[in-house]
Each structure stands twice: as C-alpha cells, then as structure tokens.
Design a protein around this motif. Sequence first.
Motif, PDB file in Angstrom:
ATOM      1  N   PRO A  61      -8.719  -3.869 -12.317  1.00 24.77           N
ATOM      2  CA  PRO A  61      -8.346  -3.980 -13.733  1.00 24.77           C
ATOM      3  C   PRO A  61      -9.170  -3.042 -14.618  1.00 24.77           C
ATOM      4  O   PRO A  61      -8.654  -2.506 -15.596  1.00 24.77           O
ATOM      5  CB  PRO A  61      -8.638  -5.442 -14.068  1.00 24.77           C
ATOM      6  CG  PRO A  61      -8.549  -6.147 -12.763  1.00 24.77           C
ATOM      7  CD  PRO A  61      -9.105  -5.179 -11.760  1.00 24.77           C
ATOM      8  N   HIS A  62     -10.434  -2.791 -14.232  1.00 25.94           N
ATOM      9  CA  HIS A  62     -11.295  -1.923 -15.053  1.00 25.94           C
ATOM     10  C   HIS A  62     -10.845  -0.474 -15.022  1.00 25.94           C
ATOM     11  O   HIS A  62     -11.031   0.254 -15.979  1.00 25.94           O
ATOM     12  CB  HIS A  62     -12.747  -1.978 -14.547  1.00 25.94           C
ATOM     13  CG  HIS A  62     -13.351  -3.331 -14.716  1.00 25.94           C
ATOM     14  ND1 HIS A  62     -13.624  -3.864 -15.950  1.00 25.94           N
ATOM     15  CD2 HIS A  62     -13.714  -4.258 -13.797  1.00 25.94           C
ATOM     16  CE1 HIS A  62     -14.136  -5.070 -15.773  1.00 25.94           C
ATOM     17  NE2 HIS A  62     -14.194  -5.336 -14.480  1.00 25.94           N
ATOM     18  N   ILE A  63     -10.285  -0.063 -13.873  1.00 24.70           N
ATOM     19  CA  ILE A  63      -9.902   1.346 -13.775  1.00 24.70           C
ATOM     20  C   ILE A  63      -8.414   1.535 -14.034  1.00 24.70           C
ATOM     21  O   ILE A  63      -7.853   2.601 -13.786  1.00 24.70           O
ATOM     22  CB  ILE A  63     -10.329   1.948 -12.409  1.00 24.70           C
ATOM     23  CG1 ILE A  63      -9.739   1.132 -11.240  1.00 24.70           C
ATOM     24  CG2 ILE A  63     -11.850   1.989 -12.270  1.00 24.70           C
ATOM     25  CD1 ILE A  63     -10.045   1.723  -9.870  1.00 24.70           C
ATOM     26  N   GLY A  64      -7.803   0.468 -14.534  1.00 26.14           N
ATOM     27  CA  GLY A  64      -6.425   0.596 -15.020  1.00 26.14           C
ATOM     28  C   GLY A  64      -5.353   0.670 -13.952  1.00 26.14           C
ATOM     29  O   GLY A  64      -4.238   1.089 -14.225  1.00 26.14           O
ATOM     30  N   ILE A  65      -5.658   0.233 -12.691  1.00 26.80           N
ATOM     31  CA  ILE A  65      -4.580   0.278 -11.693  1.00 26.80           C
ATOM     32  C   ILE A  65      -3.885  -1.071 -11.513  1.00 26.80           C
ATOM     33  O   ILE A  65      -2.909  -1.166 -10.791  1.00 26.80           O
ATOM     34  CB  ILE A  65      -5.053   0.833 -10.326  1.00 26.80           C
ATOM     35  CG1 ILE A  65      -6.134  -0.049  -9.706  1.00 26.80           C
ATOM     36  CG2 ILE A  65      -5.541   2.270 -10.431  1.00 26.80           C
ATOM     37  CD1 ILE A  65      -6.317   0.228  -8.226  1.00 26.80           C
ATOM     38  N   ALA A  66      -4.411  -2.102 -12.159  1.00 24.32           N
ATOM     39  CA  ALA A  66      -3.750  -3.412 -12.068  1.00 24.32           C
ATOM     40  C   ALA A  66      -4.199  -4.296 -13.223  1.00 24.32           C
ATOM     41  O   ALA A  66      -5.212  -4.027 -13.871  1.00 24.32           O
ATOM     42  CB  ALA A  66      -4.081  -4.080 -10.738  1.00 24.32           C
ATOM     43  N   ASP A  67      -3.422  -5.342 -13.466  1.00 24.51           N
ATOM     44  CA  ASP A  67      -3.749  -6.277 -14.546  1.00 24.51           C
ATOM     45  C   ASP A  67      -4.316  -7.568 -13.964  1.00 24.51           C
ATOM     46  O   ASP A  67      -5.032  -8.316 -14.617  1.00 24.51           O
ATOM     47  CB  ASP A  67      -2.479  -6.633 -15.318  1.00 24.51           C
ATOM     48  CG  ASP A  67      -1.613  -5.401 -15.514  1.00 24.51           C
ATOM     49  OD1 ASP A  67      -2.059  -4.507 -16.245  1.00 24.51           O
ATOM     50  OD2 ASP A  67      -0.529  -5.331 -14.887  1.00 24.51           O
ATOM     51  N   VAL A  68      -3.941  -7.794 -12.710  1.00 20.09           N
ATOM     52  CA  VAL A  68      -4.271  -9.066 -12.057  1.00 20.09           C
ATOM     53  C   VAL A  68      -4.765  -8.725 -10.649  1.00 20.09           C
ATOM     54  O   VAL A  68      -4.382  -7.698 -10.091  1.00 20.09           O
ATOM     55  CB  VAL A  68      -2.982  -9.940 -12.005  1.00 20.09           C
ATOM     56  CG1 VAL A  68      -3.140 -11.143 -11.110  1.00 20.09           C
ATOM     57  CG2 VAL A  68      -2.579 -10.374 -13.411  1.00 20.09           C
ATOM     58  N   VAL A  69      -5.642  -9.585 -10.070  1.00 20.20           N
ATOM     59  CA  VAL A  69      -6.056  -9.379  -8.681  1.00 20.20           C
ATOM     60  C   VAL A  69      -5.783 -10.647  -7.868  1.00 20.20           C
ATOM     61  O   VAL A  69      -5.721 -11.751  -8.427  1.00 20.20           O
ATOM     62  CB  VAL A  69      -7.566  -9.025  -8.547  1.00 20.20           C
ATOM     63  CG1 VAL A  69      -7.906  -7.759  -9.335  1.00 20.20           C
ATOM     64  CG2 VAL A  69      -8.455 -10.177  -8.978  1.00 20.20           C
ATOM     65  N   VAL A  70      -5.598 -10.462  -6.579  1.00 16.58           N
ATOM     66  CA  VAL A  70      -5.617 -11.595  -5.644  1.00 16.58           C
ATOM     67  C   VAL A  70      -6.803 -11.297  -4.732  1.00 16.58           C
ATOM     68  O   VAL A  70      -6.788 -10.315  -3.990  1.00 16.58           O
ATOM     69  CB  VAL A  70      -4.303 -11.711  -4.855  1.00 16.58           C
ATOM     70  CG1 VAL A  70      -4.449 -12.686  -3.697  1.00 16.58           C
ATOM     71  CG2 VAL A  70      -3.177 -12.192  -5.782  1.00 16.58           C
ATOM     72  N   ASP A  71      -7.848 -12.101  -4.860  1.00 15.61           N
ATOM     73  CA  ASP A  71      -9.095 -11.764  -4.186  1.00 15.61           C
ATOM     74  C   ASP A  71      -9.805 -13.025  -3.693  1.00 15.61           C
ATOM     75  O   ASP A  71      -9.542 -14.120  -4.187  1.00 15.61           O
ATOM     76  CB  ASP A  71     -10.015 -11.014  -5.168  1.00 15.61           C
ATOM     77  CG  ASP A  71     -11.023 -10.133  -4.447  1.00 15.61           C
ATOM     78  OD1 ASP A  71     -11.012 -10.095  -3.202  1.00 15.61           O
ATOM     79  OD2 ASP A  71     -11.825  -9.484  -5.139  1.00 15.61           O
TER      80      ASP A  71
END
Length: 286
Positions: A146-156
Amino acid sequence: MIRIAIPNKGRLSEDTRGLFEDAGLDVRSKGDRALTASLGGVFEGLFVRAQDIPEFVADGAADAGVTGLDLVRESGRALEELLDLEFGRCRLVVAAREESGVTSFAGLNGGTRVATAFPNLAREFFTRVARSVEVVPVSGAAEIAPHIGIADVVVDLTSTGSTLRVNGLREIGTVLESTARLVCAPGAVAGPRARDLEDLVTALASVLRARTRRYVMANVPRAALERVKQVLPGLNGPTVVDILNGGHLVAVHAVVATASLHRTIGDLKGLGAEGILVTRIERLVP
Ligand code: AMP
C-alpha cells in the motif's frame, strides 16, 4: 527409509527441530547446510523451505513433511493431515490502509487491488465473500504494497498484529487460522510405510501432550484421600503409594494440566498436603 521434509530456515525451523529432538529424532547432520540428515532409525530429514514442502510431499519426494497450514492450503495440493503441531500459530488476514477509512468488505469494490503472497487463498476468500477484487501476487512483504502504491489492501500473515500496525494497516477480516502441521500424501497412512508413519505420529504427539502437563507428587493425609482424588483426577485417578513410616500420610502421584497447576497446588495444601513435587514429563502416551 522414511523421509520427512523439515523447514531448513524461517519461523518454523527451530520449533520443528526442537519437537523432533524432544521425540528422540535429533538431527545427526555433518553440517548446518546438509540437505538430508539421519534422524535416527528409519527416519531421515530433508531440509527445505517451508513453502516447498507441500509440493515435495505431494510429489513423493518426502513421505511426510512439517509446514504451515497456510502453505498447505495455498499449494492446493491434496495432503492428509497427520498432526497439528500447535506452534507457528498465525492468522492470514485481510488488512486495509488505516487512512483509507475501509473497515469492512463493504468498502471493497472491483477496483480494489489486493497484494498477497497467498493469491490462491485470497481469490478463494474474496469469491466466498462475493467481492470482486484484483489480486496482485507478491513474493513476500505484502505489507509495504500500500505504501508504494501497488495495492490498497493486503492479505498477509500476522500473529501479534504489530507489523500490520507499524505499517498503518487495519485488519478487516480473517481468511485462515494456521499452525504447523505434519502432513503426508493421501493414502500414505494405509501404504507400505503406514507403521513407521504411525510411530512418528505417536512420538511427536506424546511430546506435545507432555508439554502441557506436569507430574505432581505429594504426601497427603490418608483421611483426605477422597477429597484429594477430586483435586487430582490424573489420567485414571491418582496413583496412591504407601510411605514407609509415613504415619497418617500417603503419597499421591498424578498428571496435571499445566494451566490448572496453581489451583491444584493450592487445593492440595488446603487438604494438608506436604512435600509437593512438580516435574516435567518428557512424553505421554495415553
Ligand atoms: P518462513 O517464511 O519460512 O519463515 O515460514 C513462514 C511460515 O511460518 C508461515 O507460512 C506460517 O505458517 C508460519 N508463521 C507463524 N507465525 C507467523 C507470522 N507472524 N508471520 C508469518 N508467518 C508465520
């Protein structure tokens, strides 16, 4: 030989080695980097990445393996679970940027990009909750996406939640709860190596069972035995042993859950117990 795939590094490695050592299957390797090493008897360890273990077991490169349930499920390979090893506890969660204001799946839409090292589990999950999202596979460190702008949400994966917090992410759902498992290929428990696999499960399970219990010994007034039996249920009731010149005292021995040990000791003292001894148990086969 029974070949067991064991994580060679990472979070599951140390606990797995510890468990095997406690079960008498210690690694007899010439060096830290050996790919295989004898574990004693018919058992041999194959030291590989936790991530690769589901494939290796499914393909027959190993007869059994230790890895996280998350990795087993993500692999999509049909494996049989022999034992929950109870360590490596973590959750695979959906988390959104704190400042996005998203607090539930309702806030996700077709344009939502989800970064994850678990693309299969993530897709399955969003299909299940009827949200169409774009899954962006990453090989690790999804939390920075999300910080580098490649996603808004994570599954982690998370255990304490601190990495998510540090990265300004808020959990909005759970995909899976995971612990390390001992797995084998489907049908292996009925195959030619069944007996050895069974011995392995018995050995590891006996250690896991012993870890959460203690052996308690105490001298108690004979007159209090009936009440002592209620305090010390043991596996089949406490063992009662005469003491030479014990007078009004007899010795009782029993296995007690570690979690209730404090209460048990207090109760025993209340019944007049003396010389209370608590020891660890190496293995327990009921
Ligand atoms: P590795 O990448 O080799 O360190 O192994 C990672 C595996 O350890 C995961 O797939 C999980 O099964 C397990 N695990 C346990 N706790 C955590 C955690 N807090 N974060 C990531 N993985 C965890």
